[in-house]
Design a protein around this motif. Structure first.
Motif, PDB file in Angstrom:
ATOM      1  N   ALA A   1      25.797 -70.875  58.900  1.00 62.64           N
ATOM      2  CA  ALA A   1      26.966 -71.028  58.033  1.00 62.64           C
ATOM      3  C   ALA A   1      28.179 -71.508  58.841  1.00 62.64           C
ATOM      4  CB  ALA A   1      27.271 -69.709  57.332  1.00 62.64           C
ATOM      5  N   LEU A   2      28.352 -70.941  60.031  1.00 64.43           N
ATOM      6  CA  LEU A   2      29.452 -71.389  60.889  1.00 64.43           C
ATOM      7  C   LEU A   2      29.295 -72.862  61.271  1.00 64.43           C
ATOM      8  CD1 LEU A   2      29.738 -68.330  63.329  1.00 64.43           C
ATOM      9  CD2 LEU A   2      31.456 -69.051  61.667  1.00 64.43           C
ATOM     10  N   ALA A   3      28.079 -73.240  61.664  1.00 64.82           N
ATOM     11  CA  ALA A   3      27.849 -74.613  62.114  1.00 64.82           C
ATOM     12  C   ALA A   3      28.047 -75.620  60.985  1.00 64.82           C
ATOM     13  CB  ALA A   3      26.437 -74.735  62.686  1.00 64.82           C
ATOM     14  N   VAL A   4      27.535 -75.303  59.796  1.00 64.55           N
ATOM     15  CA  VAL A   4      27.685 -76.222  58.666  1.00 64.55           C
ATOM     16  C   VAL A   4      29.144 -76.299  58.225  1.00 64.55           C
ATOM     17  CG1 VAL A   4      27.099 -76.561  56.239  1.00 64.55           C
ATOM     18  CG2 VAL A   4      25.321 -75.985  57.868  1.00 64.55           C
ATOM     19  N   TYR A   5      29.805 -75.160  58.210  1.00 66.41           N
ATOM     20  CA  TYR A   5      31.217 -75.161  57.811  1.00 66.41           C
ATOM     21  C   TYR A   5      32.059 -75.994  58.778  1.00 66.41           C
ATOM     22  CZ  TYR A   5      35.836 -73.387  56.540  1.00 66.41           C
ATOM     23  OH  TYR A   5      37.139 -73.282  56.154  1.00 66.41           O
ATOM     24  N   GLN A   6      31.729 -75.934  60.052  1.00 69.10           N
ATOM     25  CA  GLN A   6      32.448 -76.738  61.047  1.00 69.10           C
ATOM     26  C   GLN A   6      32.273 -78.227  60.757  1.00 69.10           C
ATOM     27  OE1 GLN A   6      31.006 -76.384  65.075  1.00 69.10           O
ATOM     28  NE2 GLN A   6      32.983 -76.938  65.948  1.00 69.10           N
ATOM     29  N   GLN A   7      31.082 -78.628  60.307  1.00 64.81           N
ATOM     30  CA  GLN A   7      30.824 -80.030  60.006  1.00 64.81           C
ATOM     31  C   GLN A   7      31.434 -80.467  58.672  1.00 64.81           C
ATOM     32  OE1 GLN A   7      29.161 -82.217  62.034  1.00 64.81           O
ATOM     33  NE2 GLN A   7      29.010 -80.594  63.577  1.00 64.81           N
ATOM     34  N   GLU A   8      31.443 -79.560  57.700  1.00 70.96           N
ATOM     35  CA  GLU A   8      31.765 -79.942  56.327  1.00 70.96           C
ATOM     36  C   GLU A   8      33.239 -79.815  55.953  1.00 70.96           C
ATOM     37  OE1 GLU A   8      29.538 -81.157  53.891  1.00 70.96           O
ATOM     38  OE2 GLU A   8      28.330 -81.409  55.696  1.00 70.96           O
ATOM     39  N   ARG A   9      33.941 -78.889  56.572  1.00 67.57           N
ATOM     40  CA  ARG A   9      35.320 -78.660  56.128  1.00 67.57           C
ATOM     41  C   ARG A   9      36.164 -79.918  56.345  1.00 67.57           C
ATOM     42  NH1 ARG A   9      37.476 -74.477  60.786  1.00 67.57           N
ATOM     43  NH2 ARG A   9      36.989 -75.777  62.600  1.00 67.57           N
ATOM     44  N   GLY A  10      36.891 -80.288  55.312  1.00 62.14           N
ATOM     45  CA  GLY A  10      37.746 -81.462  55.386  1.00 62.14           C
ATOM     46  C   GLY A  10      37.030 -82.778  55.196  1.00 62.14           C
ATOM     47  N   ALA A  11      35.680 -82.763  55.043  1.00 59.76           N
ATOM     48  CA  ALA A  11      34.947 -84.013  54.858  1.00 59.76           C
ATOM     49  C   ALA A  11      35.170 -84.538  53.443  1.00 59.76           C
ATOM     50  CB  ALA A  11      33.455 -83.797  55.103  1.00 59.76           C
ATOM     51  N   PRO A  12      35.248 -85.867  53.257  1.00 62.89           N
ATOM     52  CA  PRO A  12      35.434 -86.432  51.910  1.00 62.89           C
ATOM     53  C   PRO A  12      34.279 -86.047  50.989  1.00 62.89           C
ATOM     54  CG  PRO A  12      35.833 -88.091  53.609  1.00 62.89           C
ATOM     55  CD  PRO A  12      35.247 -86.904  54.306  1.00 62.89           C
ATOM     56  N   GLY A  13      34.605 -85.532  49.809  1.00 60.26           N
ATOM     57  CA  GLY A  13      33.595 -85.182  48.829  1.00 60.26           C
ATOM     58  C   GLY A  13      32.879 -83.874  49.097  1.00 60.26           C
ATOM     59  N   THR A  14      33.362 -83.082  50.039  1.00 61.08           N
ATOM     60  CA  THR A  14      32.674 -81.835  50.365  1.00 61.08           C
ATOM     61  C   THR A  14      32.830 -80.808  49.248  1.00 61.08           C
ATOM     62  OG1 THR A  14      32.464 -80.070  52.011  1.00 61.08           O
ATOM     63  CG2 THR A  14      34.678 -80.876  51.548  1.00 61.08           C
TER      64      THR A  14
ATOM     65  N   VAL B   1      27.379 -82.752  52.895  1.00 64.89           N
ATOM     66  CA  VAL B   1      27.484 -84.195  52.643  1.00 64.89           C
ATOM     67  C   VAL B   1      27.555 -84.995  53.942  1.00 64.89           C
ATOM     68  CG1 VAL B   1      28.579 -83.855  50.400  1.00 64.89           C
ATOM     69  CG2 VAL B   1      30.014 -84.049  52.442  1.00 64.89           C
ATOM     70  N   THR B   2      27.805 -84.349  55.062  1.00 65.17           N
ATOM     71  CA  THR B   2      27.907 -85.062  56.332  1.00 65.17           C
ATOM     72  C   THR B   2      26.539 -85.141  57.010  1.00 65.17           C
ATOM     73  OG1 THR B   2      28.388 -83.038  57.586  1.00 65.17           O
ATOM     74  CG2 THR B   2      30.266 -84.216  56.637  1.00 65.17           C
ATOM     75  N   PRO B   3      26.306 -86.140  57.856  1.00 60.14           N
ATOM     76  CA  PRO B   3      25.018 -86.229  58.573  1.00 60.14           C
ATOM     77  C   PRO B   3      24.740 -84.989  59.423  1.00 60.14           C
ATOM     78  CG  PRO B   3      26.210 -88.304  58.729  1.00 60.14           C
ATOM     79  CD  PRO B   3      27.145 -87.329  58.096  1.00 60.14           C
ATOM     80  N   GLY B   4      25.780 -84.469  60.102  1.00 67.97           N
ATOM     81  CA  GLY B   4      25.579 -83.282  60.918  1.00 67.97           C
ATOM     82  C   GLY B   4      25.216 -82.071  60.080  1.00 67.97           C
ATOM     83  N   GLY B   5      25.897 -81.907  58.950  1.00 68.46           N
ATOM     84  CA  GLY B   5      25.604 -80.785  58.072  1.00 68.46           C
ATOM     85  C   GLY B   5      24.199 -80.852  57.506  1.00 68.46           C
ATOM     86  N   ARG B   6      23.750 -82.035  57.147  1.00 67.12           N
ATOM     87  CA  ARG B   6      22.403 -82.182  56.591  1.00 67.12           C
ATOM     88  C   ARG B   6      21.332 -81.967  57.662  1.00 67.12           C
ATOM     89  NH1 ARG B   6      23.335 -87.366  52.472  1.00 67.12           N
ATOM     90  NH2 ARG B   6      24.488 -86.162  50.888  1.00 67.12           N
ATOM     91  N   THR B   7      21.632 -82.369  58.877  1.00 64.76           N
ATOM     92  CA  THR B   7      20.686 -82.115  59.964  1.00 64.76           C
ATOM     93  C   THR B   7      20.501 -80.616  60.194  1.00 64.76           C
ATOM     94  OG1 THR B   7      21.305 -84.196  61.040  1.00 64.76           O
ATOM     95  CG2 THR B   7      20.189 -82.554  62.398  1.00 64.76           C
ATOM     96  N   ILE B   8      21.618 -79.895  60.197  1.00 60.78           N
ATOM     97  CA  ILE B   8      21.548 -78.440  60.339  1.00 60.78           C
ATOM     98  C   ILE B   8      20.790 -77.830  59.160  1.00 60.78           C
ATOM     99  CG2 ILE B   8      22.930 -76.316  60.424  1.00 60.78           C
ATOM    100  CD1 ILE B   8      25.121 -78.017  61.793  1.00 60.78           C
ATOM    101  N   ALA B   9      21.005 -78.383  57.965  1.00 58.29           N
ATOM    102  CA  ALA B   9      20.334 -77.866  56.775  1.00 58.29           C
ATOM    103  C   ALA B   9      18.823 -77.993  56.894  1.00 58.29           C
ATOM    104  CB  ALA B   9      20.829 -78.617  55.538  1.00 58.29           C
ATOM    105  N   VAL B  10      18.336 -79.109  57.420  1.00 59.44           N
ATOM    106  CA  VAL B  10      16.889 -79.305  57.584  1.00 59.44           C
ATOM    107  C   VAL B  10      16.309 -78.232  58.505  1.00 59.44           C
ATOM    108  CG1 VAL B  10      15.114 -80.841  58.509  1.00 59.44           C
ATOM    109  CG2 VAL B  10      16.942 -81.769  57.088  1.00 59.44           C
ATOM    110  N   GLY B  11      17.001 -77.963  59.612  1.00 57.87           N
ATOM    111  CA  GLY B  11      16.529 -76.936  60.529  1.00 57.87           C
ATOM    112  C   GLY B  11      16.523 -75.560  59.899  1.00 57.87           C
ATOM    113  N   MET B  12      17.557 -75.253  59.114  1.00 60.53           N
ATOM    114  CA  MET B  12      17.615 -73.941  58.472  1.00 60.53           C
ATOM    115  C   MET B  12      16.554 -73.797  57.393  1.00 60.53           C
ATOM    116  SD  MET B  12      21.662 -73.013  58.241  1.00 60.53           S
ATOM    117  CE  MET B  12      21.260 -71.424  57.541  1.00 60.53           C
TER     118      MET B  12
END
Length: 227
Positions: A136-149, A176-187
């Motif tokens: 949750a911390l890692a995804v939030y770091q990637q997603e906060r402030g991203a367009p369309g999040t 919605v970000t590439p980093g967030g989706r990468t983390i999502a796949v691992g989780m």
């Protein structure tokens, strides 16, 4: 053969020394990373948290390098200790090391009180909780402030992590970000593995309980004397 036994003995001694320091480093990494992600604005505390994060990572690297050197396995050490390799590379899995240290400490002080099935369920649950919070911390770091999040608060990130690890996937909050989706796949992969371990162990435990009950013969009727 003697060299292999000597390498194994030296590695075992090193691992015994590093159990508690690595467990502490795992906790400090999680705390420092949480402060770094959730701090409202840059400050001295954030700088200290970054130092803690990188120092704990350095300790994991040193431990990995020393164990590699002591093993005498060369490059084969990487795939024979794949989990340790992944823990060094992926920060998300470092807090899970706390569970391993906890298990070893229990074994050192005597036989675990829980059965094998119980330990699998408890340790898988702890691992899932640690992984979920760190994810949750890692995804939030990637997603906060991203367009369309849709992940505008850390609470949204925790909700998303719970839905992802349990494979529910409501879809109301998605990265919605590439980093967030990468983390999502691992989780997702970790969630399937951990939930499979929990449900499989629980099912096996229930089957064992019912099988044991069916295998017991009912007590014979006792008649009073003279009847």
């Amino acid at each position: 053969m003697d060299d292999d036994k000597g390498n194994a003995a030296r590695t075992a001694r090193w691992e015994e020394r590093m159990e508690v320091p690595l467990g502490i480093a795992s906790g400090l990494f999680l705390a420092g990373y949480a402060v770094h992600v959730l701090a409202r604005q840059p400050s001295g505390v954030v700088d200290v948290s970054l130092i803690v994060v990188f120092a704990s990572w350095a300790l994991f690297l040193v431990d990995y390098a020393v164990r590699w050197r002591l093993s005498g396995l060369g490059l084969s050490f990487v795939h024979k200790h794949l989990l340790d390799t992944v823990v060094v590379v992926l920060p998300l899995l470092r807090p899970v090391r706390i569970v391993k240290v906890y298990d070893r400490q229990l074994r050192r002080h005597g036989e675990p009180r829980l059965s094998l099935y119980g330990r699998v369920i408890v340790y898988s649950g702890l691992s899932t909780s640690l992984l979920g919070f760190t994810g949750a911390l890692a995804v939030y770091q990637q997603e906060r402030g991203a367009p369309g999040t849709t992940m505008k608060t850390f609470g949204d990130a925790v909700w998303w992590a719970c839905a992802t690890l349990t494979t529910v996937g409501y879809g109301d909050v998605t990265p919605v970000t590439p980093g967030g989706r990468t983390i999502a796949v691992g989780m997702m992969a970790c969630g399937l593995a951990l939930l499979g371990a929990v449900t499989g162990s629980f099912s096996s435990w229930m089957i064992e309980i019912f099988s044991r009950g069916e295998g017991q013969k009912p007590p014979e009727d006792t008649k009073p004397p003279g009847s």
